[in-house]
Design an enzyme around this catalytic site. Sequence first.
Site, mmCIF file in Angstrom:
data_model
loop_
_atom_site.group_PDB
_atom_site.id
_atom_site.type_symbol
_atom_site.label_atom_id
_atom_site.label_comp_id
_atom_site.label_asym_id
_atom_site.label_seq_id
_atom_site.Cartn_x
_atom_site.Cartn_y
_atom_site.Cartn_z
ATOM 1 N N ARG A 349 6.541 16.371 -15.424
ATOM 2 C CA ARG A 349 6.053 15.031 -15.056
ATOM 3 C C ARG A 349 5.547 14.988 -13.618
ATOM 4 N NH1 ARG A 349 8.820 10.299 -18.063
ATOM 5 N NH2 ARG A 349 9.336 11.301 -20.015
ATOM 6 N N ARG A 399 7.072 4.771 -3.510
ATOM 7 C CA ARG A 399 8.370 5.306 -3.953
ATOM 8 C C ARG A 399 8.200 6.445 -4.934
ATOM 9 N NH1 ARG A 399 11.413 -0.167 -4.905
ATOM 10 N NH2 ARG A 399 12.436 -0.425 -2.902
ATOM 11 N N TRP A 471 -1.368 -10.584 -2.207
ATOM 12 C CA TRP A 471 0.053 -10.317 -2.481
ATOM 13 C C TRP A 471 0.037 -9.795 -3.919
ATOM 14 C CZ3 TRP A 471 3.112 -11.218 1.706
ATOM 15 C CH2 TRP A 471 2.720 -12.174 2.637
ATOM 16 N N GLU A 474 2.601 -9.840 -6.994
ATOM 17 C CA GLU A 474 2.788 -11.200 -7.510
ATOM 18 C C GLU A 474 1.532 -11.654 -8.254
ATOM 19 O OE1 GLU A 474 5.682 -12.287 -7.408
ATOM 20 O OE2 GLU A 474 6.593 -11.126 -5.789
HETATM 21 C C1 LIG Z 1 9.901 -11.974 2.933
HETATM 22 C C2 LIG Z 1 9.456 -11.905 1.513
HETATM 23 N N1 LIG Z 1 8.610 -12.863 1.044
HETATM 24 C C3 LIG Z 1 8.172 -12.809 -0.237
HETATM 25 C C4 LIG Z 1 8.583 -11.819 -1.077
HETATM 26 C C5 LIG Z 1 8.068 -11.765 -2.530
HETATM 27 N N2 LIG Z 1 7.111 -10.642 -2.652
HETATM 28 C C6 LIG Z 1 7.506 -9.441 -3.100
HETATM 29 S S1 LIG Z 1 6.285 -8.325 -3.140
HETATM 30 C C7 LIG Z 1 5.161 -9.455 -2.591
HETATM 31 C C8 LIG Z 1 3.715 -9.067 -2.380
HETATM 32 C C9 LIG Z 1 3.513 -8.118 -1.238
HETATM 33 O O1 LIG Z 1 2.125 -8.035 -0.919
HETATM 34 P P1 LIG Z 1 1.570 -6.832 -0.060
HETATM 35 O O2 LIG Z 1 2.457 -6.551 1.074
HETATM 36 O O3 LIG Z 1 0.153 -7.092 0.269
HETATM 37 O O4 LIG Z 1 1.710 -5.602 -1.058
HETATM 38 P P2 LIG Z 1 0.884 -5.384 -2.447
HETATM 39 O O5 LIG Z 1 1.740 -5.908 -3.556
HETATM 40 O O6 LIG Z 1 -0.382 -6.145 -2.335
HETATM 41 O O7 LIG Z 1 0.687 -3.916 -2.523
HETATM 42 C C10 LIG Z 1 5.774 -10.686 -2.362
HETATM 43 C C11 LIG Z 1 5.086 -11.879 -1.851
HETATM 44 C C12 LIG Z 1 9.500 -10.876 -0.553
HETATM 45 N N3 LIG Z 1 10.003 -9.874 -1.280
HETATM 46 N N4 LIG Z 1 9.894 -10.935 0.744
HETATM 47 MG MG LIG Z 2 -1.575 -6.535 -0.722
#
Ligand SMILES: Cc1ncc(C[n+]2csc(CCOP(=O)(O)OP(=O)(O)O)c2C)c(N)n1
Ligand SMILES: [Mg+2]
Length: 584
Positions: A349, A399, A471, A474
């Site tokens: 894998r 990861r 984000w 999400e």
């Molecule tokens: C302080 C905080 N706020 C909100 C969240 C919910 N959350 C988890 S992952 C995520 C998106 C992160 O976006 P980004 O850093 O741009 O990474 P991507 O998913 O786009 O690779 C959010 C809002 C969290 N875990 N911690």
């Molecule tokens: Mg992002």
Amino acid sequence: MTRPATVARLIATYLARHGVQRIYGLCGGHVQPIWDEADRLGIRIVDVRHEAAAVYMAHAEAEVLGGLGVAMVTAGPGLTNTVTAIANAWVSRAPVLVISGRPPRPQTGMGALQDMPQAALVTPVCRRVEVVSERHHVLPRLDAVVEAARGGYGPTGPAYIDFPTDLLEEPVGEADVDPGHMTAHPAYAVTPSEADLDRACEVIRRARRLLVISGRGVGAARESLLAFLDLSGALHLDTSESRGAVPPGHPASVPALRSRAMREADVVVTLGRRLDFQLAYGSRAVFSPAAAFVRIGRTPDETSEGRRGDAEVRAEPGLALARLVERAAAPAQPDHAWREALVADNAARLARLASTLESQAPGADGRMHPYTLIAALNRWIDDSSVVVADGGDILSFARVALSAPTYLDCGAMGCLGVGVPFATAAALCLPGRRVVALIGDGSFGITGLDVNTAARHRAGAVFVVANNEAWNIERHDQLRRYDGNLVGVDLPGCRYDLVARGLGLHAERVTEAAELDGALSRAFEQAPALIDVAVTRDAGSPDTASGLPSVPVWHALSTWDQAERERRAAERPWEVGGGTEGMR
Ligand SMILES: Cc1ncc(C[n+]2csc(CCOP(=O)(O)OP(=O)(O)O)c2C)c(N)n1
Ligand SMILES: [Mg+2]
């Protein structure tokens, strides 16, 4: 002018004598007397742009150097700004001391500037909280918080102490200083009992399919862990708390077969590890119901919580492992075929992943796949590098695929925003080592201004922003489960390279895969530096696939959640779906 010895100088002297070399903080009148004395005593004040960053940096120092990290912030908003970072250190069990000030005693409770219930605010997320009002309490209470942070009374973690400003300026005399407090004592080490070790050996000898899962405290016990893996023929899974302790590619490691190894092992040894959501709480629906657990750790949350151990060894993991090796604790009749099958499947894998890493197609938006970026980063990561990951989707890709000899990430709190301060502190603490942080664009925004701290303090980290203008993890969840009703997930048109340039860093924007190596080469040469890399938002990450963002009811991953429902439904068929339908 000779300055009189004050409480502030006593505190600074105490810290210096206890080996504190750096204090991360943000200035303010309420702590100014300590700030000044600490600097005069040669403690480096690493001044940040937001107090949360100070605590994240102290946390990272504790992780990469193995000692105590110290942050100092002013009263009121200075402290409230740190609460997320303190909570994160609490969840991660990182030994961090937070020092703050309070209004002068005569004004307390009268509506003084920045007066608020500071101790009450941090108490639930600290191992110990001390509010000092008397000169003769200063040293004993400092000892108490330092000892608590280092795990002298229970788990390691953050501890908090504050002093009113007028007390800081009081002169101290000999009667206030018991010299016993002014020498550093080694951190308290929990040693294993013979009876616990006997029991652990017994269970391990009965194992046929032995699995070791490592957590906190294992980094310092690397030699013993490797010796135990060799001796016992166990398979090994790391967690983000111990990533890098067993070098990537070690024959015992089967990171690509986590769930299978958990399901099929008949004896599971946990090392310094809570059975938290990342380990399905030790569930009998995810691990074998018949599996025996040997739980080794320094506190009951590591030895007993979730699923009791058939053997529970209360000890520093390294000390226990060394003793198990001495006693030749190994399965009497190991199932070699099982081990060989998993090792071979894992290798196949990983080889598939490595070969596809470089050849991932760009998304429909024409931007590169996150794995293309990670493949480029892997070319720059060597055995001594420190790797930090922060974000949603990008953390998940990291990861799985990012090489990480020493590794820090958002941890079990899923605390976005750690990337910039963690990498900055790691670069300050380990000059000469390559430090690289891979950070989502959303997460970067939370603490991004602190790249300026890296610039001012010449912390040679390279910050790589995976810019998918969203984000994204999400956003994927909203696409999948909310009929594409996208609300508050887009971050269009931001140029983090321009931000970083404005804050004193070398910075570049990269849109083509072919430009990555050149940009990384310049970044490492001119670090601190930032690269804003346009990555696609179309790629679905492993965490998106596993259902993590949808927050299933029983477990973090939807396959584990499903297994738990089935097990419960089998036992209680009259409760459709395990009795949790509609519960959220
Ligand atoms: C302080 C905080 N706020 C909100 C969240 C919910 N959350 C988890 S992952 C995520 C998106 C992160 O976006 P980004 O850093 O741009 O990474 P991507 O998913 O786009 O690779 C959010 C809002 C969290 N875990 N911690
Ligand atoms: Mg992002």
